[in-house]
Design an enzyme around this catalytic site. Structure first.
Site, mmCIF file in Angstrom:
data_model
loop_
_atom_site.group_PDB
_atom_site.id
_atom_site.type_symbol
_atom_site.label_atom_id
_atom_site.label_comp_id
_atom_site.label_asym_id
_atom_site.label_seq_id
_atom_site.Cartn_x
_atom_site.Cartn_y
_atom_site.Cartn_z
ATOM 1 N N TYR A 185 -7.391 17.608 16.026
ATOM 2 C CA TYR A 185 -8.654 17.216 15.367
ATOM 3 C C TYR A 185 -8.367 16.226 14.232
ATOM 4 O O TYR A 185 -9.000 15.167 14.132
ATOM 5 C CB TYR A 185 -9.344 18.485 14.847
ATOM 6 C CG TYR A 185 -10.456 18.261 13.859
ATOM 7 C CD1 TYR A 185 -11.699 17.764 14.262
ATOM 8 C CD2 TYR A 185 -10.272 18.559 12.512
ATOM 9 C CE1 TYR A 185 -12.715 17.563 13.338
ATOM 10 C CE2 TYR A 185 -11.282 18.375 11.588
ATOM 11 C CZ TYR A 185 -12.500 17.868 12.007
ATOM 12 O OH TYR A 185 -13.508 17.662 11.092
HETATM 13 N N1 LIG Z 1 -16.473 21.971 9.144
HETATM 14 C C1 LIG Z 1 -15.881 21.368 8.117
HETATM 15 O O1 LIG Z 1 -15.421 22.014 7.155
HETATM 16 C C2 LIG Z 1 -15.763 19.867 8.117
HETATM 17 C C3 LIG Z 1 -15.085 19.256 7.074
HETATM 18 C C4 LIG Z 1 -15.036 17.857 7.038
HETATM 19 C C5 LIG Z 1 -15.647 17.120 8.031
HETATM 20 N N2 LIG Z 1 -16.291 17.763 9.053
HETATM 21 C C6 LIG Z 1 -16.963 16.916 10.053
HETATM 22 O O2 LIG Z 1 -18.312 16.832 9.687
HETATM 23 C C7 LIG Z 1 -19.094 16.544 10.847
HETATM 24 C C8 LIG Z 1 -20.427 17.240 10.761
HETATM 25 O O3 LIG Z 1 -20.227 18.622 10.514
HETATM 26 P P1 LIG Z 1 -21.395 19.653 10.872
HETATM 27 O O4 LIG Z 1 -21.144 20.880 10.129
HETATM 28 O O5 LIG Z 1 -22.710 18.966 10.768
HETATM 29 O O6 LIG Z 1 -21.068 19.893 12.408
HETATM 30 P P2 LIG Z 1 -22.037 20.482 13.528
HETATM 31 O O7 LIG Z 1 -23.088 21.352 12.922
HETATM 32 O O8 LIG Z 1 -21.139 21.066 14.580
HETATM 33 O O9 LIG Z 1 -22.791 19.178 14.082
HETATM 34 C C9 LIG Z 1 -22.200 18.322 14.995
HETATM 35 C C10 LIG Z 1 -23.274 17.940 15.976
HETATM 36 O O10 LIG Z 1 -22.677 17.100 16.976
HETATM 37 C C11 LIG Z 1 -23.302 17.447 18.180
HETATM 38 N N3 LIG Z 1 -22.528 17.095 19.362
HETATM 39 C C12 LIG Z 1 -21.347 17.633 19.747
HETATM 40 N N4 LIG Z 1 -20.998 17.139 20.933
HETATM 41 C C13 LIG Z 1 -21.979 16.285 21.303
HETATM 42 C C14 LIG Z 1 -22.186 15.488 22.451
HETATM 43 N N5 LIG Z 1 -21.298 15.450 23.466
HETATM 44 N N6 LIG Z 1 -23.306 14.724 22.526
HETATM 45 C C15 LIG Z 1 -24.215 14.757 21.521
HETATM 46 N N7 LIG Z 1 -24.083 15.498 20.402
HETATM 47 C C16 LIG Z 1 -22.969 16.264 20.311
HETATM 48 C C17 LIG Z 1 -23.430 18.951 18.125
HETATM 49 O O11 LIG Z 1 -24.352 19.358 19.106
HETATM 50 P P3 LIG Z 1 -24.658 20.925 19.348
HETATM 51 O O12 LIG Z 1 -25.682 21.238 18.287
HETATM 52 O O13 LIG Z 1 -25.169 20.949 20.725
HETATM 53 O O14 LIG Z 1 -23.368 21.661 19.162
HETATM 54 C C18 LIG Z 1 -23.883 19.152 16.698
HETATM 55 O O15 LIG Z 1 -25.289 19.149 16.595
HETATM 56 C C19 LIG Z 1 -18.239 16.963 12.041
HETATM 57 O O16 LIG Z 1 -17.961 15.829 12.807
HETATM 58 C C20 LIG Z 1 -16.972 17.473 11.452
HETATM 59 O O17 LIG Z 1 -15.854 16.976 12.140
HETATM 60 C C21 LIG Z 1 -16.361 19.106 9.114
#
Ligand SMILES: NC(=O)c1ccc[n+]([C@@H]2O[C@H](COP(=O)([O-])OP(=O)(O)OC[C@H]3O[C@@H](n4cnc5c(N)ncnc54)[C@H](OP(=O)(O)O)[C@@H]3O)[C@@H](O)[C@H]2O)c1
Length: 218
Positions: A130
């Site tokens: 990742y």
């Molecule tokens: N978690 C952490 O602590 C952290 C820290 C730093 C950065 N980040 C980054 O921050 C970003 C946003 O985080 P978040 O909490 O908002 O994540 P999230 O809630 O998992 O949102 C990501 C969205 O992307 C969508 N998605 C995934 N695969 C897809 C596809 N094939 N086609 C269309 N949409 C798709 C997901 O759809 P579904 O709703 O269907 O799953 C979800 O709605 C992520 O990219 C992550 O890498 C995360």
């Protein structure tokens, strides 16, 4: 301003869509699951159902017509292992870049991650993949001619936002609320002169507007 959010139904994406809609921006986006469209519509947010791993750049470009700012907030989110990470966080961004070019969208904001996140922990091979994929995506976007901003939030929490952050090219990895990430993205959407910067984002003492405006002066 018209803003298209890839990942509009996600934790950050939905918060951003709500803020921009309240600000009077025109919001559109891509969501993966059909039922998410009804929930978004109930909030007055228009979005298109589509899978980033299946849509090609011309089809995404067709959805982007008239867009001023493209925000990439999608991510595999721990589901589907390394292949999903490569397909969504990696190839998905490549598709978005190509679609932006085809549609003439100059500004692309990418939600990325700290490259050294959790270096104090024993992390899995999937997590290493990742981090590697996120860094490669940053590098791919930074090499384009677009008016990109790469935003690297620290560990995301669902605590209520504070409206205060730290925002700088290099910060120590801590945490940040999804509310405050979304509010920072909304400020970046409305600050087009801040471009071609990699910015790390954590909890901090500075009001979000001041923190973003400060970056335009340094
Ligand atoms: N978690 C952490 O602590 C952290 C820290 C730093 C950065 N980040 C980054 O921050 C970003 C946003 O985080 P978040 O909490 O908002 O994540 P999230 O809630 O998992 O949102 C990501 C969205 O992307 C969508 N998605 C995934 N695969 C897809 C596809 N094939 N086609 C269309 N949409 C798709 C997901 O759809 P579904 O709703 O269907 O799953 C979800 O709605 C992520 O990219 C992550 O890498 C995360």
């Amino acid at each position: 301003m018209k803003v298209f959010i890839v990942g509009i139904a996600g934790g950050v994406g939905l918060r951003l869509a709500r803020l921009l809609t309240a600000d009077g921006d025109r919001v559109d986006g891509l969501h993966r699951r059909p039922e998410q469209g009804e929930r978004l519509a109930a909030e007055g947010i228009h979005a298109t159902h589509g899978d980033l791993t299946r849509i090609d750049a011309p089809a995404l470009a067709a959805l982007l017509r008239g867009t001023d700012v493209l925000v990439f907030a999608a991510g595999a989110g721990g589901e589907g292992g390394t292949s999903a990470i490569t397909a969504i966080d990696g190839h998905g961004l490549s598709t978005a870049i190509e679609a932006a070019r085809l549609a003439g969208v100059r500004r692309l904001l990418l939600v990325s991650a700290f490259p050294e996140a959790w270096r104090d922990r024993e992390v899995s091979d999937t997590f290493e993949h990742y981090i590697d994929t996120k860094k490669r995506a940053d590098a791919e976007l930074a090499a384009t001619e677009l008016d990109w901003v790469i935003l690297r939030p620290a560990a995301l929490t669902d605590d209520p936002g504070t409206g205060r952050i730290s925002l700088a090219p290099a910060l120590v990895h801590t945490r940040i609320t999804r509310d405050d990430v979304a509010a920072t993205l909304a400020e970046l959407v409305h600050t087009p002169r801040l471009r071609r910067e990699i910015l790390e984002l954590t909890e901090g003492p500075t009001p979000i507007t001041d923190a973003v405006q400060q970056r335009t002066r340094d």
